[in-house]
Design an enzyme around this catalytic site. Structure first.
Site, PDB file in Angstrom:
ATOM      1  N   ASN A 179       0.810  -1.223   0.000  1.00  0.00           N
ATOM      2  CA  ASN A 179       0.000   0.000   0.000  1.00  0.00           C
ATOM      3  C   ASN A 179       0.842   1.273   0.000  1.00  0.00           C
ATOM      4  O   ASN A 179       0.296   2.367   0.124  1.00  0.00           O
ATOM      5  CB  ASN A 179      -0.928   0.013   1.225  1.00  0.00           C
ATOM      6  CG  ASN A 179      -0.167   0.015   2.546  1.00  0.00           C
ATOM      7  OD1 ASN A 179       1.046  -0.090   2.565  1.00  0.00           O
ATOM      8  ND2 ASN A 179      -0.894   0.133   3.643  1.00  0.00           N
ATOM      9  N   LYS A 180       2.149   1.152  -0.125  1.00  0.00           N
ATOM     10  CA  LYS A 180       3.007   2.330  -0.025  1.00  0.00           C
ATOM     11  C   LYS A 180       3.190   3.006  -1.389  1.00  0.00           C
ATOM     12  O   LYS A 180       2.666   2.565  -2.401  1.00  0.00           O
ATOM     13  CB  LYS A 180       4.359   1.933   0.570  1.00  0.00           C
ATOM     14  CG  LYS A 180       4.274   1.440   2.011  1.00  0.00           C
ATOM     15  CD  LYS A 180       3.625   2.479   2.931  1.00  0.00           C
ATOM     16  CE  LYS A 180       3.769   2.129   4.416  1.00  0.00           C
ATOM     17  NZ  LYS A 180       3.031   0.920   4.793  1.00  0.00           N
TER      18      LYS A 180
END
Length: 369
Positions: A179-180
């Site tokens: 999710n980065k």
């Protein structure tokens, strides 16, 4: 994806180097070192959490020590403190950057020293990609001689006065979770000031195998090294890092425009031009007293009804069941932000159609009100 990730992964297959060694690992670390600048030395690891764990070990944290940690963060910032048998001391946020409050920080340090246990390290976080108050926190840390472990898991691509986040602490931490800003499918990195310290981190990360023809271990080791395949994905992702940051900032600007005429909603924005935020997540604070009862939760449910996921802000660590027994210093800034704050869709791949759906939900909710 940049489209080039598979090429680098194929290199790993062609060389038959799939595990924790190979050209992808070396090149990915070099790419990160070049990007971060400031003579950084980067070691690629299996997660950002493992980087925090090793960072604390490198700073000498042992069982019984005290470690100061920002309360408003993801639990991975604090969990490694307990891995080592140390005691977390949680600190409130300040209202400008939502990060470590320098006033509460100094209060915690002086109180701990008075009780006979000087904190061994300070974990400072760049929450949602907005840098913490770099100079103020460093001034307190230097005054009392306590090193900073800089949790830049959410801050890759952010900077303060032109210096990249991840390079301000005595040791820095990056995350490449799915999710980065960029991903290696899972993974992280430790950022050090010297090659010797990087080498020590990688020694720990590869089971602390001594330099001997047989397997010999004089120190506790860990299986924390990134694989050569994941590093190949990272090399491809580095090619689109700046593009992804720009796209996240575009989403932030979209929300600033969307809520400009809604006085009860404030979009979290960096304090001034010294701060360059990647806006990993775009977040808002909702004041229900100004909206005839519309609060964070009613907004979240309105989005959910249209199959759009939003989430509350991080629940502060000192309110979490696993951490609530540990010391906390500050007021209610973090608690209030949690009660009123919402994380909005922020992905780098959101389309104009997605944004139109988001706009429709917001306008419908507030027009009805």
């Amino acid at each position: 994806m940049s489209g080039h990730e598979q090429n680098y992964v194929q290199e790993a297959f062609d060389a038959n180097l799939l595990a924790s060694e190979g050209s992808n690992l070396n090149s990915f670390e070099q790419d990160l070192e070049k990007y971060l600048g400031n003579q950084s030395h980067v070691g690629a690891l299996s997660s950002g959490t493992s980087a925090i764990h090793l960072g604390l070990i490198l700073l000498g944290v042992q069982a019984g020590d005290a470690v100061i940690c920002q309360s408003m963060t993801f639990s991975a910032s604090a969990n490694p403190i307990l891995y080592l048998g140390a005691t977390p001391i949680f600190i409130d946020s300040e209202s400008e950057t939502w990060n470590l409050c320098p006033i509460a920080l100094e209060e915690a340090i002086t109180d701990s020293i008075a009780k006979g246990r000087k904190p061994k390290a300070i974990i400072a976080v760049h929450l949602y990609g907005v840098p913490y108050q770099i100079e103020a926190v460093r001034a307190v840390a230097n005054q009392y001689g306590i090193p900073i472990l800089e949790d830049s898991a959410e801050g890759l691509g952010s900077s303060y006065k032109g210096q990249r986040c991840g390079t301000f602490g005595d040791i820095g931490v990056l995350s490449f979770n799915g999710n980065k800003i960029i991903t290696t499918s899972g993974g992280g990195a430790i950022v050090t000031k010297t090659k010797a310290l990087k080498d020590k981190a990688l020694f720990f990360a590869t089971q602390s195998r001594d330099n001997a023809p047989h397997y010999q271990h004089s120190e506790i080791g860990y299986n924390y090294r990134m694989s050569n395949i994941c590093a190949g994905i990272g090399r491809g992702q580095m090619e689109v890092l700046d593009t992804h940051v720009a796209l996240r900032r575009t989403m932030h600007d979209f929300y600033v425009d969307l809520f400009a005429a809604i006085a009860s909603v404030t979009v979290f924005t960096a304090p001034n031009e010294d701060y360059f935020a990647n806006y990993w997540l775009s977040t808002i604070v909702v004041e229900p007293q100004l909206t005839k009862g519309i609060d964070r939760e009613s907004m979240r449910l309105a989005f959910e009804a249209e199959n759009i996921e939003c989430r509350p802000l991080w629940k502060p660590m000192h309110l979490q069941p696993i951490f609530e027994k540990y010391p906390y210093y500050g007021k209610r800034v973090a608690e209030t932000l949690f009660e009123k704050g919402l994380c909005l869709p922020s992905g780098s791949n959101l389309t104009d159609e997605n944004r139109a759906r988001i706009r429709e939900v917001v306008l419908k909710l507030f027009q009805n009100n």
